[in-house]
Design an enzyme around this catalytic site. Structure first.
Site, mmCIF file in Angstrom:
data_model
loop_
_atom_site.group_PDB
_atom_site.id
_atom_site.type_symbol
_atom_site.label_atom_id
_atom_site.label_comp_id
_atom_site.label_asym_id
_atom_site.label_seq_id
_atom_site.Cartn_x
_atom_site.Cartn_y
_atom_site.Cartn_z
ATOM 1 N N PHE A 34 0.903 -1.246 0.067
ATOM 2 C CA PHE A 34 -0.003 0.101 -0.018
ATOM 3 C C PHE A 34 0.887 1.362 0.032
ATOM 4 C CE2 PHE A 34 -3.661 2.243 2.193
ATOM 5 C CZ PHE A 34 -4.414 2.488 1.014
ATOM 6 N N LYS A 227 13.302 -4.817 -17.162
ATOM 7 C CA LYS A 227 11.940 -4.414 -18.114
ATOM 8 C C LYS A 227 12.492 -5.106 -19.540
ATOM 9 C CE LYS A 227 10.544 -0.545 -15.537
ATOM 10 N NZ LYS A 227 10.639 0.638 -15.208
#
Ligand code: NDP
Ligand code: HSE
Length: 475
Positions: A34, A227
């Protein structure tokens, strides 16, 4: 849009679509993490709940949120009892359908494997995990017939993985080139445009939530390498891991390099490049000078852009916000929507087919042009007062001599490089008031191997203090 409300048999609110078809069911989400992205995912799920329900015919509810520190103040208020610091409150809850992991790091692997094995769909933006443990996760997802989706792991909010997996599936992808790290692009932009220091620009990127928890992964090129490994694996259908990607970061880039490059009409970017030829591929991440007129040169701040060259489709470019809570959460929500729809239909999607077994081209054989910055000592016979900002600019071969008539370091460098198979395309000598200086050399096409040899040779040249920087130049 019209809709008709009522109560579902399992207690959920029914929203019938305008054509009267279907009924929504409740799907519970367990959010693990969170922070920057997790909070934005929660906010979008709350704010756009109605739209998402109409689109998916599923009522998406966040049932638990796992954090590390329960005492930490949160920027967003959540209902009492929603937060927990025990991942088992999500993993062992049979009512949770979808696990959204927004923590990061390879240590999350057991958590994701348990979630998949429990029959839950998994959404993640964890590039480290997907790049290096993808096959194990995909196998588990397939065996358990559940979704494993990870659009947010590359390019932040840019839809790139699904187009690569699905829309461009017909084509043979030959080359990918782009800017895939928001933090470093932000730093380089701030250094180039605003003259900020590396440290100040990095601090700003961290504050904006672009950087990884440990920004080393960003500045040393590892995040971009992860990535690129994901992109290349999908594009080439051949397994490419982070270790298969040559990675150089931006730590050694100085404002002086950027300024010298600007004088040559170049912009500096951290590029990720993967190309395939025959049964070999090259995969690399490194800073590179590109012409200021190149489309990637105008990709600034935390924006990313990815070129995909397919044999059939030709050139395509994907552009958008490559980092930040909301943009990344947008991609994550797209995955949640897909998982919810798939679950409702009783199907799943996790496969990344790797039917090729290509090998990586050795980095020393990769061809490029280079910018070399060679630090010069103060010439013994050259009075400091006579030395200036720029004493030579122009084509190689013009040469220059110091006052004592001896061969200058510039001439030595100019003549040495071609003997090592390195063409000199341009050379300039800059001097500071104290007599020290820089030799800026632009080479023609040469291999990385030749450059390494040359680096050692140049160290022995009188008047050369150090090779301060070597940066590739791309067209
Ligand atoms: P943050 O550091 O902002 O948040 C991480 C969250 O994970 C925090 O809520 C933290 O809890 C929680 N957490 C950390 N360790 C644990 C643990 N062991 N168990 C449970 N919870 C834990 O990260 P981001 O939101 O920036 O990134 C999340 C993921 O998204 C990463 O994989 C990142 O690479 C990826 N990503 C991030 C982007 C960005 O722009 N930030 C863009 C694209 C992808 P607490 O709050 O209590 O400290
Ligand atoms: N730290 C990453 C970046 C976040 O700066 O690009 C997005 O993946």
């Amino acid at each position: 849009m019209h809709n008709i409300r009522g109560l579902d048999t399992d207690g959920g609110e029914v929203v019938r679509m305008p054509d009267g078809s279907g009924k929504p069911r409740v799907m519970n989400i367990g959010l693990i993490g969170f922070g920057t992205v997790g909070t934005a995912v929660y906010q979008i799920l709350q704010q756009n709940r109605e739209e998402l329900r109409l689109q998916t015919r599923v009522d998406l509810r966040v049932k638990r949120i796992v954090v590390r520190d329960l005492t930490k103040p949160r920027p967003v208020a959540v209902a009492e009892g929603l937060l927990t610091d025990n991942p088992q409150d999500v993993l062992a809850d049979p009512e949770i359908d979808i696990v959204v992991e927004m923590v990061g790091g390879a240590h999350l692997k057991p958590v994701l494997l348990q979630a998949l094995a429990s029959g839950k769909a998994v959404i993640t933006a964890n590039k480290e995990l997907i790049a290096d443990h993808g096959p194990e996760l995909f196998r588990t997802a397939e065996a358990c017939d559940v979704d494993l989706l990870f659009e947010g792991s590359v390019g932040g909010g840019i839809p790139i993985l699904r187009p690569l997996r699905e829309t461009l599936a017909a084509g043979r992808i030959r080359r990918i080139m782009g800017i895939v790290n928001g933090t470093t692009n932000y730093i380089l932009t701030q250094m180039s445009r605003e003259g900020k220091s590396f440290a100040a620009a990095l601090a700003e990127a961290q504050l904006a939530g672009y950087a990884e928890a440990d920004p080393t992964a960003d500045v040393d090129g590892h995040d971009a390498a992860r990535k690129l490994a994901i992109l290349a694996t999908i594009a080439f259908h051949s397994r490419v891991t982070t270790a298969d990607v040559y990675a150089e970061g931006i730590r050694r880039i100085t404002p002086a390099d950027i300024a010298y490059g600007q004088q040559r009409g170049w912009a500096l970017k951290l590029l990720a490049i993967a190309a395939q030829e025959g049964e070999q591929y090259e995969a690399r991440v490194h800073p590179a000078f590109i012409p200021a007129t190149h489309p990637l040169a105008s990709v600034n701040d935390a924006f990313n852009a990815i070129y995909v060259h397919g044999e059939e489709v030709g050139e395509t470019m994907f552009y958008g916000r490559g980092a930040g809570g909301m943009p990344t959460a947008s991609a994550v929500i797209g995955d949640i929507v897909e998982a919810a729809k798939n679950r409702r239909r009783g199907v799943s999607f996790s496969e990344v087919q790797q039917y090729n077994d290509w090998s990586r081209k050795e980095q020393v054989r990769v061809l490029s042009r280079y910018y070399l910055r060679v630090a010069l000592t103060q010439p013994a016979a050259e009075p400091a007062a006579r030395t200036l900002a720029l004493v030579g600019a122009g084509a190689a071969g013009e040469g220059s001599q110091f006052a004592d008539g001896q061969t200058s370091a510039r001439q030595a460098v100019e003549h040495l490089l071609p003997t090592y198979g390195i063409p000199v395309a341009y050379l300039s000598e800059y001097r500071r008031p104290d007599g020290t200086g820089d030799l800026v050399v632009e080479t023609g096409l040469t291999t990385e191997g030749a450059l390494h040899t040359m680096r050692e040779v140049l160290h022995g040249v009188p008047g050369v203090a150090a090779i301060t920087n070597i940066i590739r130049i791309l067209n």
